[in-house]
Motif scaffolding. Sequence first.
Motif, PDB file in Angstrom:
ATOM      1  N   CYS A 172       0.830  -1.221   0.000  1.00 20.03           N
ATOM      2  CA  CYS A 172       0.000   0.000   0.000  1.00 20.03           C
ATOM      3  C   CYS A 172       0.855   1.258   0.000  1.00 20.03           C
ATOM      4  O   CYS A 172       0.495   2.261  -0.615  1.00 20.03           O
ATOM      5  CB  CYS A 172      -0.958  -0.018   1.193  1.00 20.03           C
ATOM      6  N   LYS A 173       2.007   1.228   0.681  1.00 19.75           N
ATOM      7  CA  LYS A 173       2.843   2.418   0.730  1.00 19.75           C
ATOM      8  C   LYS A 173       3.591   2.663  -0.582  1.00 19.75           C
ATOM      9  O   LYS A 173       3.785   3.808  -0.982  1.00 19.75           O
ATOM     10  CB  LYS A 173       3.851   2.302   1.888  1.00 19.75           C
ATOM     11  N   MET A 174       4.002   1.602  -1.221  1.00 16.95           N
ATOM     12  CA  MET A 174       4.796   1.754  -2.436  1.00 16.95           C
ATOM     13  C   MET A 174       3.939   1.826  -3.690  1.00 16.95           C
ATOM     14  O   MET A 174       4.224   2.601  -4.611  1.00 16.95           O
ATOM     15  CB  MET A 174       5.784   0.577  -2.562  1.00 16.95           C
ATOM     16  N   HIS A 175       2.865   1.037  -3.749  1.00 15.73           N
ATOM     17  CA  HIS A 175       2.126   0.891  -4.997  1.00 15.73           C
ATOM     18  C   HIS A 175       0.652   1.272  -4.885  1.00 15.73           C
ATOM     19  O   HIS A 175      -0.084   1.171  -5.879  1.00 15.73           O
ATOM     20  CB  HIS A 175       2.246  -0.554  -5.497  1.00 15.73           C
ATOM     21  N   LYS A 176       0.209   1.677  -3.657  1.00 15.66           N
ATOM     22  CA  LYS A 176      -1.168   2.132  -3.445  1.00 15.66           C
ATOM     23  C   LYS A 176      -2.201   1.079  -3.844  1.00 15.66           C
ATOM     24  O   LYS A 176      -3.294   1.400  -4.309  1.00 15.66           O
ATOM     25  CB  LYS A 176      -1.448   3.426  -4.226  1.00 15.66           C
ATOM     26  N   THR A 177      -1.875  -0.188  -3.671  1.00 17.79           N
ATOM     27  CA  THR A 177      -2.803  -1.267  -4.002  1.00 17.79           C
ATOM     28  C   THR A 177      -2.853  -2.247  -2.843  1.00 17.79           C
ATOM     29  O   THR A 177      -2.206  -2.054  -1.818  1.00 17.79           O
ATOM     30  CB  THR A 177      -2.366  -1.999  -5.278  1.00 17.79           C
ATOM     31  N   GLY A 178      -3.622  -3.299  -3.025  1.00 16.96           N
ATOM     32  CA  GLY A 178      -3.706  -4.340  -2.009  1.00 16.96           C
ATOM     33  C   GLY A 178      -4.877  -4.133  -1.071  1.00 16.96           C
ATOM     34  O   GLY A 178      -5.751  -3.284  -1.287  1.00 16.96           O
ATOM     35  N   GLU A 179      -4.879  -4.892   0.019  1.00 21.13           N
ATOM     36  CA  GLU A 179      -5.979  -4.846   0.970  1.00 21.13           C
ATOM     37  C   GLU A 179      -6.021  -3.531   1.738  1.00 21.13           C
ATOM     38  O   GLU A 179      -7.057  -3.158   2.274  1.00 21.13           O
ATOM     39  CB  GLU A 179      -5.872  -6.010   1.945  1.00 21.13           C
ATOM     40  N   LEU A 180      -4.893  -2.812   1.821  1.00 18.41           N
ATOM     41  CA  LEU A 180      -4.840  -1.535   2.529  1.00 18.41           C
ATOM     42  C   LEU A 180      -4.691  -0.382   1.548  1.00 18.41           C
ATOM     43  O   LEU A 180      -3.918   0.551   1.764  1.00 18.41           O
ATOM     44  CB  LEU A 180      -3.663  -1.535   3.527  1.00 18.41           C
ATOM     45  N   ASP A 181      -5.430  -0.422   0.451  1.00 17.53           N
ATOM     46  CA  ASP A 181      -5.272   0.609  -0.574  1.00 17.53           C
ATOM     47  C   ASP A 181      -5.801   1.963  -0.112  1.00 17.53           C
ATOM     48  O   ASP A 181      -5.452   2.992  -0.691  1.00 17.53           O
ATOM     49  CB  ASP A 181      -5.962   0.181  -1.872  1.00 17.53           C
ATOM     50  N   ASP A 182      -6.638   1.994   0.939  1.00 16.15           N
ATOM     51  CA  ASP A 182      -7.089   3.268   1.477  1.00 16.15           C
ATOM     52  C   ASP A 182      -5.933   3.921   2.242  1.00 16.15           C
ATOM     53  O   ASP A 182      -5.303   3.294   3.107  1.00 16.15           O
ATOM     54  CB  ASP A 182      -8.269   3.047   2.431  1.00 16.15           C
ATOM     55  N   GLU A 183      -5.635   5.171   1.929  1.00 15.07           N
ATOM     56  CA  GLU A 183      -4.458   5.842   2.474  1.00 15.07           C
ATOM     57  C   GLU A 183      -4.511   5.968   3.992  1.00 15.07           C
ATOM     58  O   GLU A 183      -3.524   5.710   4.678  1.00 15.07           O
ATOM     59  CB  GLU A 183      -4.321   7.227   1.842  1.00 15.07           C
ATOM     60  N   ASP A 184      -5.659   6.355   4.539  1.00  9.60           N
ATOM     61  CA  ASP A 184      -5.773   6.502   5.991  1.00  9.60           C
ATOM     62  C   ASP A 184      -5.631   5.170   6.707  1.00  9.60           C
ATOM     63  O   ASP A 184      -4.971   5.066   7.750  1.00  9.60           O
ATOM     64  CB  ASP A 184      -7.127   7.136   6.344  1.00  9.60           C
ATOM     65  N   GLU A 185      -6.243   4.127   6.136  1.00  6.10           N
ATOM     66  CA  GLU A 185      -6.128   2.800   6.741  1.00  6.10           C
ATOM     67  C   GLU A 185      -4.691   2.316   6.686  1.00  6.10           C
ATOM     68  O   GLU A 185      -4.189   1.708   7.628  1.00  6.10           O
ATOM     69  CB  GLU A 185      -7.050   1.824   6.009  1.00  6.10           C
ATOM     70  N   CYS A 186      -4.027   2.600   5.572  1.00  7.65           N
ATOM     71  CA  CYS A 186      -2.631   2.194   5.422  1.00  7.65           C
ATOM     72  C   CYS A 186      -1.759   2.860   6.490  1.00  7.65           C
ATOM     73  O   CYS A 186      -0.926   2.213   7.119  1.00  7.65           O
ATOM     74  CB  CYS A 186      -2.138   2.549   4.022  1.00  7.65           C
ATOM     75  N   LYS A 187      -1.957   4.152   6.712  1.00  3.32           N
ATOM     76  CA  LYS A 187      -1.165   4.859   7.708  1.00  3.32           C
ATOM     77  C   LYS A 187      -1.437   4.334   9.107  1.00  3.32           C
ATOM     78  O   LYS A 187      -0.522   4.179   9.913  1.00  3.32           O
ATOM     79  CB  LYS A 187      -1.477   6.358   7.651  1.00  3.32           C
ATOM     80  N   ALA A 188      -2.694   4.062   9.408  1.00  2.00           N
ATOM     81  CA  ALA A 188      -3.050   3.606  10.748  1.00  2.00           C
ATOM     82  C   ALA A 188      -2.477   2.225  11.045  1.00  2.00           C
ATOM     83  O   ALA A 188      -1.903   1.994  12.110  1.00  2.00           O
ATOM     84  CB  ALA A 188      -4.566   3.600  10.915  1.00  2.00           C
ATOM     85  N   VAL A 189      -2.628   1.309  10.097  1.00  2.00           N
ATOM     86  CA  VAL A 189      -2.188  -0.075  10.323  1.00  2.00           C
ATOM     87  C   VAL A 189      -0.672  -0.187  10.278  1.00  2.00           C
ATOM     88  O   VAL A 189      -0.069  -0.950  11.032  1.00  2.00           O
ATOM     89  CB  VAL A 189      -2.838  -1.010   9.277  1.00  2.00           C
ATOM     90  N   CYS A 190      -0.036   0.594   9.417  1.00  2.00           N
ATOM     91  CA  CYS A 190       1.400   0.437   9.155  1.00  2.00           C
ATOM     92  C   CYS A 190       2.253   1.434   9.918  1.00  2.00           C
ATOM     93  O   CYS A 190       3.442   1.582   9.612  1.00  2.00           O
ATOM     94  CB  CYS A 190       1.680   0.558   7.662  1.00  2.00           C
ATOM     95  N   ALA A 191       1.674   2.142  10.876  1.00  2.00           N
ATOM     96  CA  ALA A 191       2.451   3.138  11.613  1.00  2.00           C
ATOM     97  C   ALA A 191       3.590   2.515  12.397  1.00  2.00           C
ATOM     98  O   ALA A 191       4.600   3.159  12.658  1.00  2.00           O
ATOM     99  CB  ALA A 191       1.523   3.920  12.549  1.00  2.00           C
ATOM    100  N   LYS A 192       3.441   1.247  12.797  1.00  2.00           N
ATOM    101  CA  LYS A 192       4.476   0.595  13.608  1.00  2.00           C
ATOM    102  C   LYS A 192       5.668   0.148  12.784  1.00  2.00           C
ATOM    103  O   LYS A 192       6.684  -0.261  13.352  1.00  2.00           O
ATOM    104  CB  LYS A 192       3.872  -0.600  14.341  1.00  2.00           C
ATOM    105  N   TYR A 193       5.569   0.208  11.458  1.00  2.00           N
ATOM    106  CA  TYR A 193       6.670  -0.210  10.602  1.00  2.00           C
ATOM    107  C   TYR A 193       7.358   1.013  10.000  1.00  2.00           C
ATOM    108  O   TYR A 193       6.717   2.043   9.771  1.00  2.00           O
ATOM    109  CB  TYR A 193       6.175  -1.113   9.471  1.00  2.00           C
TER     110      TYR A 193
END
Length: 802
Positions: free
Chosen positions: A653-674
């Motif tokens: 989601c961060k590199m290609h804006k696709t996948g199960e976390l394609d929503d930007e806000d959801e991507c930031k929330a879930v992936c903040a720990k990485y």
Amino acid sequence: MCHSRKIAVLAVILLVFTCFVSGQSSNASCTAKRTCGECIRSPDCVWCAQPKYERSDYSPYPRCNTATRHLLIPVEYRCSEDYLINPSHQYELLVDEAISKGYEERSAVQIRPQHVSIQLRVGQPFDMNMQYAQAEDYPVDLYYLMDLSKSMEDDKDELSNLGNLLAETMQNMTSNFRLGFGSFVDKVVMPFVSTVEKNLIQPCPGCEAPYGFQNVMSLSQDTSRFAGEVKNARVSGNLDAPEGGFDAIMQAIVCNQIGWRQQARRLLVFSTDASFHYAGDGKLGGIVKPNDGKCHLDSKGEYTHSTLQDYPSVAQVNSKVKEKSINMIFAVTAEQIDIYKRLSHQIEGSTCGVLAADSTNVVTLVQEEYQKITSSVELKDTASSFIKVSYFSKCMDSETYIETNKCNGLRVGSAVNFKVKIEVTECPKNPNEWKQRFQIYRVGINESLTVDLEMLCECPCEIPGNPGFEPGSSSCSNWGTAKCGVCECDEAHFGRKCECDTQDGSSIDDDSGCRHDNATDVVCSNRGTCVCGQCECQPRGDPNEKIDGTYCECDNFSCERDNGLLCSGENHGRCDCGKCICNPGWSGSACQCATRTDSCIEPGSEEICNGRGDCECGKCACNTTVARYSGRFCEKCPTCPGRCEELRDCVQCKMHKTGELDDEDECKAVCAKYPEPEEVDVASSDEQNDEKYCAFTDQTDRCRFYFVYGYTPQNKLYIKAQITKDCPPDPPIFWIISGVVGAIVIVGLLFLLLWKLLTHIHDRAEYARFEKERMGAKWDTGENPIYKQATSTFKNPMYSGK
């Protein structure tokens, strides 16, 4: 019966031998101690304060010995229990209030216990239980500190529009919320700001006069004022790229005008799109006076010492952050995120987030960073270098204690149990420091556990007024003080009983006090001379090397070495009577092993070596019985999955804006720990750095994407992701259709040609057979047996044959 006795005797001999071998090193260290205080500073040693326990009377055993070997001494020679000094720890709860579930009447208890008293010997750790729970509706003070140079003008306008939303969002988390605002630019001196007269009035179009820092709005529950104050705040300009943010941070932390409450979670949000000046940069403008870390705001809230003293250092900022229990949130643009991430590692309790170019995500950013702060607990302490404090916790979901001072995933009202291990590493030389007070605190809140620690560095019988302390004792020839059974002679006398005079040189010829026992003739271990019944050890050529001990049996240079360094060097340990005494944080026979286990814990995990090995010398020794694990954290296994699946969705989601976390806000929330993936042209793993290569197929376009992950020497996870995906080429539809049609036509023609060929071959064969039959037939009329010549016979009856 006789056989049973023999077995029993052999068992006793074996036990004694085992105890003797195991205690050799520590026993040698104990017997070298000449006073009770020196003796009890070694964790395994006990002291006999019984009078007339010297070798010259009836006992051949030293006063200082290990507890194990003391029990092996025959009863008739053993020290009486009444005189045996072997102090143990003492623990007392002074204040132990129950943890409160919520914040009531301006008070909340989140740490239990609150005050304890402990007495400890050197090298004998004590485990203490401690509990932390976050109170519900805990007060929050949020001070928004903003860079108001010209480049941040659109951010100011956006913050003004979002001010009410920010206040509303925070009030949903706690009803007891206060909000404040301050702004900064830089020091009004060259080369930071143009000092041309007109530029001092208006440095840029639409700008106000430059300034250092201004407290625009102190912390207040009237959050409706915030948007208006931000809107009316002054935008100014400066010359160089870095800003004077450190000046503003220092004033915002230490000044009472800001309005920080004593019991509240204090958030300082620092917003900028530029880097920062720090200590030493002021010299460029002729400012050489160091920052004093004090408040210098006038009645208008303006910083008065901007041109009088230098910027603060990072260490000063960190010191004040810890002192005032401030949680800093660096909200900076993507161009500056790397430098502020490094800065956040140096400032306790700080976090870092990416601010949009126009600050449109400021509310979400503050909310996310606040949740990070409140959902984790980190314990630290103010103990001196003579005290080692270690932390163990089960955290939230762990079933066993692991060595860590930090737990994540904390929920409001849920308690986290810690086991705190306190150990005195050595006694300070100054007796006034034998009693110390320090705090164990939760980073970011103004609550702590106070520990009153008394180090047991001397025996009671060495203190005047206590039994066993006798000045001018007859047992010391009236020339010394009896302390714990031994003599401390005055300056003019020496000897075990102060029987020798330094002025007239009188002495004794008896050397029994210089021999280990009566079974040996070796005096002072052949490393000294016997003077007045006492050993004077030989000096060494190297002044740093010393021979000591009652019988010169000890030294500080014959311990085990590592890499040619005695006890691995001064930073690791010291040599004491043939045994390395390790400094805090080190262990092993040569103090070559680090005792810290955090280097064996993989980032994102809470288990040592992922539960697949043991931490030895600061490195993982992986198990190989069930599966062959390897790697820095025993994370590698040929038949086991790594972290590729765990990181897959976030990288996608961060590199290609696709996948199960394609929503930007959801991507930031879930992936903040990485961590943010580093963009690379080609993702390839480096085996020397234990990098793991990962490849997956994007179901959206069926393209392959690649990334690798690994760990820095500081055990921080990093990810390198390939910028481009490996996609299959678009199929040539026209040529495929043309090829299919052409193939059908060609196949049809081939079938026709084949049919024609077979027909032709068949006709040729039939014709050849016909020719053969024709050639073999006899068609000549002269030879045809069935051929008859055609004849006609006519008879004339009138004809008579004539």
